[in-house]
Design an enzyme around this catalytic site. Structure first.
Site, short mmCIF file in Angstrom:
data_model
loop_
_atom_site.label_atom_id
_atom_site.label_comp_id
_atom_site.label_asym_id
_atom_site.label_seq_id
_atom_site.Cartn_x
_atom_site.Cartn_y
_atom_site.Cartn_z
N ASN A 1 -10.70 -3.05 -6.24
CA ASN A 1 -9.87 -2.16 -7.07
C ASN A 1 -10.46 -1.90 -8.47
OD1 ASN A 1 -6.68 -3.35 -5.70
ND2 ASN A 1 -7.89 -1.55 -5.15
N ASP B 1 0.84 -1.21 0.00
CA ASP B 1 0.00 0.00 0.00
C ASP B 1 0.87 1.25 0.00
OD1 ASP B 1 -2.27 1.52 0.07
OD2 ASP B 1 -2.62 1.26 2.21
C1 FPP Z 1 -2.03 -0.02 -3.28
O1 FPP Z 1 -1.50 1.30 -3.32
C2 FPP Z 1 -1.43 -0.83 -4.32
C3 FPP Z 1 -2.14 -1.45 -5.30
C4 FPP Z 1 -3.58 -1.37 -5.43
C5 FPP Z 1 -1.44 -2.23 -6.36
C6 FPP Z 1 -0.23 -3.01 -5.99
C7 FPP Z 1 0.53 -3.26 -7.23
C8 FPP Z 1 1.88 -3.26 -7.39
C9 FPP Z 1 2.80 -3.11 -6.25
C10 FPP Z 1 2.55 -3.39 -8.72
C11 FPP Z 1 2.36 -4.61 -9.53
C12 FPP Z 1 2.22 -5.90 -8.83
C13 FPP Z 1 2.79 -7.08 -9.22
C14 FPP Z 1 2.48 -8.33 -8.49
C15 FPP Z 1 3.72 -7.16 -10.35
P1 FPP Z 1 -2.50 2.51 -3.53
O2 FPP Z 1 -2.56 2.80 -4.98
O3 FPP Z 1 -3.83 2.21 -2.92
O4 FPP Z 1 -1.76 3.64 -2.76
P2 FPP Z 1 -2.42 4.90 -2.05
O5 FPP Z 1 -3.25 4.37 -0.90
O6 FPP Z 1 -1.24 5.67 -1.59
O7 FPP Z 1 -3.23 5.62 -3.07
#
Ligand code: FPP
Length: 249
Positions: free
Chosen positions: A77, A29
């Site tokens: 998501n 996250d």
């Molecule tokens: C949450 O951060 C993260 C995600 C919804 C996606 C996770 C994906 C990756 C790390 C990259 C690709 C994955 C793989 C397995 C290759 P957020 O966007 O909710 O962050 P925020 O809360 O700061 O907005």
């Protein structure tokens, strides 16, 4: 001058290799906030987050973690803007294409938690290929939670159990806690010992609701794109200080 390599080696030495967590889960996250802080588009945060996926998978495999579960895309998501969803799917494809040889070399098996039939064709095909090509590997299992939700997983498990009861495959009286475990995406895997959530949020976000009954939680304010090898070691060192009683005394 701060010597990062020396600090990492020092931390590594503090880990008791005989008491490693067998299964570690991570709610990745903070990608969006990492990007915002740098005035970059959200996808730049996800891209940097993918670099941390590579790093932590390698570090876990080298250390001897047997199961690593990464929360990559939740059933919720899909509510994000199409551009961000498309970008995340592209990153997944890129990760699988560029890392598959390394994963095979390191004897890592890819297992998916979630319903991938709902993914767009390209990522679905790459995921199926990666699962197929790593299915006999046994050094570490990398669970990628994709289109995953803990409640959705339980609903699906209940439906499967009811169907098996109807078919006469199992008796209602034989259903116990283990039965439920074995109808989840993590069937036949041990429950997570340690759950790591970076970025300062103190919630579960529908992650492995059934499996985390006795899991130790480790939170940190570091955004996922800044979460490095040293943070992972610190989480394990702290985990090893905990007294796990499983309801006993
Ligand atoms: C949450 O951060 C993260 C995600 C919804 C996606 C996770 C994906 C990756 C790390 C990259 C690709 C994955 C793989 C397995 C290759 P957020 O966007 O909710 O962050 P925020 O809360 O700061 O907005």
């Amino acid at each position: 001058m701060y010597n990062r390599r020396a600090e990492i080696e020092k931390l590594k030495k503090r880990i008791d290799m005989n008491r490693l967590p067998v299964h570690v889960g991570i709610i990745m996250d903070g990608n969006g906030r990492w990007a915002k802080k740098r005035l970059l588009p959200r996808l730049a945060g996800h891209r940097e987050g993918m670099e941390r996926v590579k790093e932590i998978v390698e570090v876990s495999s080298n250390l001897g973690i047997k199961y690593l579960t990464l929360y990559a895309f939740s059933t919720e998501n899909w509510k994000r803007p199409k551009e961000e969803i498309d970008g995340l799917m592209k990153l997944l494809v890129y990760y699988l294409i560029t890392e598959l040889d390394t994963l095979i070399k390191n004897n890592v098996k890819i297992h998916i938690l979630g319903d991938i039939t709902e993914l767009p064709d390209r990522p679905r095909i790459e995921v199926e290929n990666a699962v197929e090509r790593t299915k006999n590997n046994n050094h570490m299992t990398l669970n990628i939670a994709l289109n995953y939700g803990g409640r959705d997983e339980i609903v699906k498990g209940i439906k499967d159990i009811v169907n098996d009861v109807k078919l006469g495959n199992i008796e209602v009286d034989d259903i116990d806690e283990k039965t439920i475990s074995n109808y989840l995406y993590t069937r036949f895997q041990p429950d997570p010992d340690l759950l790591i959530r970076p970025s300062g949020e103190l919630r579960l976000s529908n992650f492995m609701l059934y499996q985390i009954a006795y899991t130790e939680f480790w939170f940190s304010n570091t955004y996922w794109p800044d979460f490095r090898e040293e943070h992972f070691y610190r989480a394990i060192i702290d985990y090893q200080k905990r007294d796990r009683r499983y309801g006993g005394i």
